[in-house]
Design an enzyme around this catalytic site. Sequence first.
Site, mmCIF file in Angstrom:
data_model
loop_
_atom_site.group_PDB
_atom_site.id
_atom_site.type_symbol
_atom_site.label_atom_id
_atom_site.label_comp_id
_atom_site.label_asym_id
_atom_site.label_seq_id
_atom_site.Cartn_x
_atom_site.Cartn_y
_atom_site.Cartn_z
ATOM 1 N N ASN A 8 0.913 -1.362 0.106
ATOM 2 C CA ASN A 8 0.239 0.043 -0.276
ATOM 3 C C ASN A 8 0.761 1.292 -0.365
ATOM 4 O O ASN A 8 1.424 1.265 1.029
ATOM 5 C CB ASN A 8 -0.630 -0.569 1.526
ATOM 6 C CG ASN A 8 -1.150 1.153 1.116
ATOM 7 O OD1 ASN A 8 -1.666 2.038 0.394
ATOM 8 N ND2 ASN A 8 -2.568 1.721 2.290
ATOM 9 N N LYS A 10 0.031 4.146 -0.862
ATOM 10 C CA LYS A 10 -0.499 5.489 -0.339
ATOM 11 C C LYS A 10 -0.371 6.547 -0.717
ATOM 12 O O LYS A 10 -0.121 6.744 -2.343
ATOM 13 C CB LYS A 10 -0.294 5.939 1.401
ATOM 14 C CG LYS A 10 -0.729 3.904 2.206
ATOM 15 C CD LYS A 10 0.437 4.987 3.899
ATOM 16 C CE LYS A 10 -0.044 3.656 4.690
ATOM 17 N NZ LYS A 10 -0.679 3.519 5.496
ATOM 18 N N HIS A 86 -10.324 1.350 4.902
ATOM 19 C CA HIS A 86 -8.529 1.780 5.173
ATOM 20 C C HIS A 86 -9.124 2.398 6.431
ATOM 21 O O HIS A 86 -9.441 4.102 6.393
ATOM 22 C CB HIS A 86 -7.507 2.052 4.217
ATOM 23 C CG HIS A 86 -6.199 2.331 4.577
ATOM 24 N ND1 HIS A 86 -5.482 3.052 5.733
ATOM 25 C CD2 HIS A 86 -5.208 1.584 4.826
ATOM 26 C CE1 HIS A 86 -4.507 2.896 5.972
ATOM 27 N NE2 HIS A 86 -4.216 2.117 5.628
ATOM 28 N N GLU A 88 -6.971 5.084 7.025
ATOM 29 C CA GLU A 88 -6.441 6.560 7.360
ATOM 30 C C GLU A 88 -8.034 7.896 6.187
ATOM 31 O O GLU A 88 -8.357 8.137 6.856
ATOM 32 C CB GLU A 88 -5.553 6.678 6.144
ATOM 33 C CG GLU A 88 -4.135 6.933 6.849
ATOM 34 C CD GLU A 88 -3.390 5.554 6.222
ATOM 35 O OE1 GLU A 88 -3.320 5.842 4.556
ATOM 36 O OE2 GLU A 88 -2.232 5.552 6.800
ATOM 37 N N GLU A 155 -6.042 -4.673 10.905
ATOM 38 C CA GLU A 155 -4.826 -3.193 10.868
ATOM 39 C C GLU A 155 -5.383 -2.742 12.402
ATOM 40 O O GLU A 155 -5.755 -2.176 12.076
ATOM 41 C CB GLU A 155 -4.611 -2.091 9.703
ATOM 42 C CG GLU A 155 -4.527 -2.674 8.813
ATOM 43 C CD GLU A 155 -4.104 -2.302 7.550
ATOM 44 O OE1 GLU A 155 -2.552 -1.909 6.497
ATOM 45 O OE2 GLU A 155 -4.823 -1.080 6.898
ATOM 46 N N GLY A 161 2.005 2.686 10.852
ATOM 47 C CA GLY A 161 2.991 3.568 10.198
ATOM 48 C C GLY A 161 3.552 4.213 11.847
ATOM 49 O O GLY A 161 4.202 5.373 12.181
ATOM 50 N N SER A 194 2.730 -1.534 10.530
ATOM 51 C CA SER A 194 4.007 -1.602 10.713
ATOM 52 C C SER A 194 4.504 -2.962 10.077
ATOM 53 O O SER A 194 6.104 -3.646 11.112
ATOM 54 C CB SER A 194 4.728 -0.985 12.526
ATOM 55 O OG SER A 194 4.292 0.346 12.725
HETATM 56 P P1 PGA Z 1 2.399 0.785 7.754
HETATM 57 O O1 PGA Z 1 1.005 1.079 6.824
HETATM 58 O O2 PGA Z 1 3.120 -0.468 7.202
HETATM 59 O O3 PGA Z 1 3.323 2.143 7.370
HETATM 60 O O4 PGA Z 1 2.630 0.864 8.937
HETATM 61 C C1 PGA Z 1 0.255 -0.364 7.051
HETATM 62 C C2 PGA Z 1 -0.757 -0.129 5.931
HETATM 63 O O5 PGA Z 1 -1.213 1.308 6.177
HETATM 64 O O6 PGA Z 1 -1.809 -0.703 5.496
#
Ligand code: PGA
Length: 236
Positions: A8, A10, A86, A88, A155, A161, A194
């Site tokens: 992903n 983003k 997601h 976000e 998640e 992140g 992460s």
């Molecule tokens: P990250 O993001 O690996 O940077 O924590 C994962 C995601 O948001 O799908």
Amino acid sequence: MTKIIVANWKMNGSGPFIIEFFKNFSPNSQNRIIFCPPSLYLKDVFFHAPMIGGQDCSPYSSGAYTGDTSAVMVKDAGCQYVIIGHSERRQYHKETSETVRQKAEQALKVGLTPLICIGESKEIRDSGKAIEFVLEQLSQSLPAGTDKTYYIAYEPVWAIGTGLTATEHDIVQMHQAIRQALPTQGTPILYGGSVNKDNAHAILSLPNVDGVLVGGASLKYEDFNHIVAFSEQAMI
Ligand code: PGA
């Protein structure tokens, strides 16, 4: 069993970034490696990688929705998959589970496989109600009465992140609870939050973890190469 590795990206990347990335990464793994770049780069990435996915789609099929992308448009760009709900998007775009469900239904209607994201906040984890919350979010986000395939990504919001990951015990417990709550046996359940080159192998080896959704570490080709290599070892 084949593991599913989703990158992903983003809102990251650029034309030169894509060229550089695929000079150093060739997706010839036996596993399912799915790249989800920003929608304007889908076709550029499709040139290098056979499996691509969108990061979102509209809950509507077409119409006056400036700036949005319909599921059929995502499909036309070469995608087989689309990330839906997601955290976000739930957080910054105020998407409810009802909207997530509508988006997943649009995706299925046009033949895309939705990857439906669910996960609890830190406050909910600390209150001891993570499983209850996630199962409720799952039931509200699932497309109604379908026998078509969708994927689930667990998640934990606090792990995205941040460099923090859920403990192996918590991942196993949550994935088992999700598995039991799903109406269809064999629905793939991915973990995200992460995931990196140091923890990928351990996470991919856990029961009921069918793959990983990788954000930050999927933008670094050395790290992503490692994660894909580990996914092959974890296949047995
Ligand atoms: P990250 O993001 O690996 O940077 O924590 C994962 C995601 O948001 O799908």
